[in-house]
Write a protein that holds these residues in place. Sequence first.
Motif, PDB file in Angstrom:
ATOM      1  N   GLY A  87      18.278 -35.823   3.743  1.00 43.89           N
ATOM      2  CA  GLY A  87      17.537 -35.205   2.829  1.00 43.89           C
ATOM      3  C   GLY A  87      16.757 -34.249   3.956  1.00 43.89           C
ATOM      4  N   HIS A 123      25.977 -44.844  -3.031  1.00 45.01           N
ATOM      5  CA  HIS A 123      26.017 -45.644  -2.296  1.00 45.01           C
ATOM      6  C   HIS A 123      25.863 -46.768  -1.646  1.00 45.01           C
ATOM      7  CE1 HIS A 123      25.408 -41.658   0.126  1.00 45.01           C
ATOM      8  NE2 HIS A 123      25.247 -41.426  -0.075  1.00 45.01           N
ATOM      9  N   ASN A 129      25.457 -34.386  -4.833  1.00 42.34           N
ATOM     10  CA  ASN A 129      24.787 -34.714  -5.116  1.00 42.34           C
ATOM     11  C   ASN A 129      23.422 -34.207  -4.801  1.00 42.34           C
ATOM     12  OD1 ASN A 129      26.665 -36.688  -5.501  1.00 42.34           O
ATOM     13  ND2 ASN A 129      26.052 -38.598  -4.355  1.00 42.34           N
ATOM     14  N   GLY A 165      24.289 -35.064   0.163  1.00 45.42           N
ATOM     15  CA  GLY A 165      22.643 -34.188   0.814  1.00 45.42           C
ATOM     16  C   GLY A 165      22.803 -33.210   0.532  1.00 45.42           C
ATOM     17  N   GLY A 166      22.975 -32.472  -0.572  1.00 40.98           N
ATOM     18  CA  GLY A 166      23.287 -31.542  -1.798  1.00 40.98           C
ATOM     19  C   GLY A 166      21.603 -30.666  -1.276  1.00 40.98           C
ATOM     20  N   GLN A 197      22.221 -40.478 -10.823  1.00 41.60           N
ATOM     21  CA  GLN A 197      22.520 -41.923 -10.400  1.00 41.60           C
ATOM     22  C   GLN A 197      21.278 -42.759  -9.390  1.00 41.60           C
ATOM     23  OE1 GLN A 197      25.256 -40.234  -7.360  1.00 41.60           O
ATOM     24  NE2 GLN A 197      23.421 -38.782  -6.784  1.00 41.60           N
ATOM     25  N   ASP A 235      19.332 -35.438  -4.487  1.00 41.10           N
ATOM     26  CA  ASP A 235      17.936 -36.195  -4.833  1.00 41.10           C
ATOM     27  C   ASP A 235      16.751 -35.781  -3.752  1.00 41.10           C
ATOM     28  OD1 ASP A 235      16.828 -38.710  -4.621  1.00 41.10           O
ATOM     29  OD2 ASP A 235      17.721 -39.656  -3.364  1.00 41.10           O
TER      30      ASP A 235
END
Length: 309
Positions: free
Chosen positions: A188, A83, A237, A216-217, A48, A239
């Motif tokens: 985050g 998003h 998700n 927010g994984g 993504q 990141d």
Amino acid sequence: MPLVAGKDLLTQADAEGYAVGAFNAINMETAQSIIQAAEEENSPVIIQVTQTTLAYTEPEELAALIRALIEKAKVPVAMHLDHGRTFEIVVKFLRLGFTSVMIDGSLQADGKTPRTYQENVEVTKLAARAAHAVGVTVEAELGRLGQIGTEIPESDAENALTDPDMAARFVEETGVDSLAVAIGTTHGLFKGSPTIVHDRLRKIDEKVSVPLVMHGGTGVPDDAVRKAIDFGIRKVNIDTQIRVAFYETMAGLIDQAQKEHAEADTAGQVRKYDIRKLLKPARDAMREAVKGRIRVFGSSGKASAFTGV
Ligand code: G3H
Ligand code: ZN
């Protein structure tokens, strides 16, 4: 194998009771690390890209690069907009050939101010109509996740969670294919561990027919993720965890390089600059981080349903 539709991945995950990892990419190394991890785990995966990445790199170039990597991947991969805040952004990513888009109508275009329920329905409906017209999967969001800079105060935490009845109505009214829910996760890094409100998730899952998405994984403990998958989460998700892996590896390597340069100076030798010696270990570290999460999501080996291998 060729790029697959986001919906195909989530439908299969739902049938087999696992979650597909959706990992953020901003360049060749991040995209490679995600695909390599998925291949080593024989897992389906989602790459993504956020709209803010468009300010970092030329969108057409990044999309073409990711597509080229996906086309030679041995596992099924979908390309997802993460998003998207406006209808216009969603259309831009549809034109770039993404096979899945998120319209995040929970917040306004500034990414901070909440939209009302009705405003969320309106922008989501519009985006879903455009995406579905070209066969692209749509994810939406209802509820409010905390994020760095706009943490949700303790007193408001309960209100920020997704309401199960409202979620059912929202999916019905908008026609989306999956729904990101607020169940206690935060975007985050944060102090301590997040408290996932599994009971709320279970109630949402009972009322909502489409697959549910955890945002927010990063930092969510493995057990809490597995339990969330038991209660209907089909996409997770990640990141920040990838970025942490990159930074930490890079910081150590830069330190080491500086020592070597000082030694070279003392010995009267020339300094060496080979950025591949930095990027390769950083890419390896990101790949290992992604692999670890894929195992927790239960998607290892699940590419076989698509490839027969
Ligand atoms: O949309 C992306 C995410 O929800 C990632 O959250 O940075 O906490 O892993 P994270
Ligand atoms: Zn997110």
